[in-house]
Design a protein around this motif. Sequence first.
Motif, short mmCIF file in Angstrom:
data_model
loop_
_atom_site.label_atom_id
_atom_site.label_comp_id
_atom_site.label_asym_id
_atom_site.label_seq_id
_atom_site.Cartn_x
_atom_site.Cartn_y
_atom_site.Cartn_z
N GLY A 18 48.31 51.66 54.41
CA GLY A 18 48.04 52.60 53.33
C GLY A 18 46.54 52.68 53.08
O GLY A 18 45.80 51.76 53.42
N VAL A 19 46.10 53.79 52.50
CA VAL A 19 44.68 53.96 52.21
C VAL A 19 44.52 54.14 50.71
O VAL A 19 45.24 54.93 50.10
N SER A 20 43.61 53.36 50.12
CA SER A 20 43.36 53.53 48.70
C SER A 20 41.85 53.50 48.47
O SER A 20 41.16 52.60 48.98
N ARG A 23 39.55 53.39 51.64
CA ARG A 23 39.58 52.19 52.49
C ARG A 23 41.04 51.79 52.74
O ARG A 23 41.89 51.97 51.86
N VAL A 24 41.31 51.25 53.91
CA VAL A 24 42.64 50.72 54.18
C VAL A 24 42.93 49.61 53.18
O VAL A 24 42.09 48.74 52.94
N ASP A 25 44.08 49.69 52.55
CA ASP A 25 44.43 48.74 51.50
C ASP A 25 44.97 47.45 52.12
O ASP A 25 46.16 47.34 52.41
N GLU A 26 44.08 46.49 52.32
CA GLU A 26 44.48 45.24 52.97
C GLU A 26 45.38 44.39 52.10
O GLU A 26 46.17 43.59 52.60
N SER A 27 45.26 44.56 50.77
CA SER A 27 46.05 43.71 49.87
C SER A 27 47.54 44.01 50.02
O SER A 27 48.39 43.20 49.66
N ALA A 28 47.87 45.21 50.55
CA ALA A 28 49.28 45.58 50.69
C ALA A 28 49.87 45.06 52.00
O ALA A 28 51.07 45.22 52.25
N ASP A 89 33.74 43.96 56.06
CA ASP A 89 34.90 44.76 56.46
C ASP A 89 34.57 45.67 57.64
O ASP A 89 35.45 46.25 58.25
N SER A 222 44.33 58.65 55.50
CA SER A 222 45.65 58.67 56.12
C SER A 222 45.76 59.91 56.98
O SER A 222 45.14 60.92 56.67
#
Lengths: 252, 309
Positions: A18-20, A23-28, A89, A222
């Motif tokens: 996912g992108v948030s 930036r790619v949302d690494e926490s997800a 990153d 995305s």
Amino acid sequence: MRVAVLLKQVPDTTAKIGVSGSRVDESAITKWSISPYDEYALESAIALKESGADELVAITFGPQRASKCLTEAAAVGADRLIHIVTDADFMDSCTVQSILSSAIERSECDIVLCGKQAADTNSGSTGPGVASLLGYSCVGSVTEVSMDGGKLSATRLGATGLERIEVSGPCVFTFDKGEVELRRPNVRGIMMAKKKPIESIGIEDLGIEIGSPRASLKSHSSPPEKPPGQRFEGAGSIEIVVGKLRDEANVI
Amino acid sequence: MDITIISEASNESLHPVTAQLVGAASSIGGQISVICPGGVGSPEAAKISGVSKVISVEGDCFDSYDCMAWSNAIVPFIDGDLVLTSSSAIGREMSSAIAAKKGFPVVQDITSLNDGISVSRSIFSGKAIEEVEVSLPCALSVRANTFQPAEGGGNAEISTVNVSEEVSVAVKEALAKAGERLDVAEADIVISGGRGMGDPSNFSHLYEVADEIGAAVGASRAAVDTWEEIPHSMQVGQTGKTVTPSLYIAVGISGAIQHLAGMRSSKYILAINKDPEAPIFGVADYGIVASWEESIPALKEHLSAIMSD
């Protein structure tokens, strides 16, 4: 002969990306794994050690969580574990390659194995770039490496097909997916690996000069969503769909 | 800005992607020269419109592929501050080795190129897109079929240079010949089969359809992992190839996330699957709920009728 294997930790290939906030949302991302092509490199590195290489050094470059790759490598037979820790990153290829070459040089490895590309960036720059900086040979798209009396031979997918090559002198091999079965660690391996120390170092410990960044990440996004497609039932609709491929999509 | 293109060869002649590299270079301007490793395709490269010179770099070191020998031989003739290669396996290795030797940054497999230099490329095999700004001088590899090819009609001067480089990789034995068939990463139409094909021998039906329309035949990871007759070189998806053809036909492929990543950017997608709930239908422009046994003969018949029109 001393063997280094370069392992990159990437989101598991089953992960949704996912992108948030561009930036790619690494926490997800819940599951991180050794990049698949690097796993084939690791498998071959263990085989080289079994056929007489002096030491197998596993090297990873990444944030704290990446040390898990090294423990996994130790569980199947890596002797020495080096983690170059960074929270960056994004880094340009010049920086990544000079850091990895420096770590390989320090560990005095003359054979280097890695994946042909990582499953996150899909680039494939690291192997040939590191070989160029170290002055080593480079053989890409390899599925197997073997050692016979100090001579290295490999199977690679060349332009004209699968071929067996021999290489003299220090070399970087970049791995494709092969027929080789990846081994799983046994319980004893896992227990031993937990106790194996990881040499955790910072970029500054390598004593190399890092220039100003030559490439920078502007954004992640995305892929564009597709509108819902047209649905048809049964093979009888093939004629209609083939007509649409010609008249609507203009692709045949 | 001067641009140096390293040409791509295919069966002892110039690969069509080379004209696309010239097209990409023309879009941002500058003098364009083309280096032909081993001299392969240099007369054809000279005819591409927009090319100002062709350097045919020849020598024994080009007899078989050795990444270091080739890049060492080529580097002295690079005078551009932007180096372009294709993003084939050899193209990526060349751009990376040349960049490292010249001290340039490299960005691989770009799908767009703008002044600045700003490029975009897919990451996670298509699950996301990244936009990167690169400073000159730099090297870039370019994905096939994403840039308009430059036209013919050029008449560039060809200079031939003879080089000798130490070769350290020796080919000892050819184990299996590469297929005569088109590679999925390069084809404009791809037809892929999954485990729903039931048996690897059934891929022959896909080949028959492919022959009607000049398509390449691909496979899902499940098919490649299940059947050793289906080689990894056919695999489309995250641990295989990312493809962007004009038309992608998925047959008996359920659509695991890794597979969707590798083909979802295709211009049009036709999915044939007997399971109406298969995730592949979520990305398909045309979805047909039917078995392959019923659909493929009909597909072949109707495509054949169109092609002979």
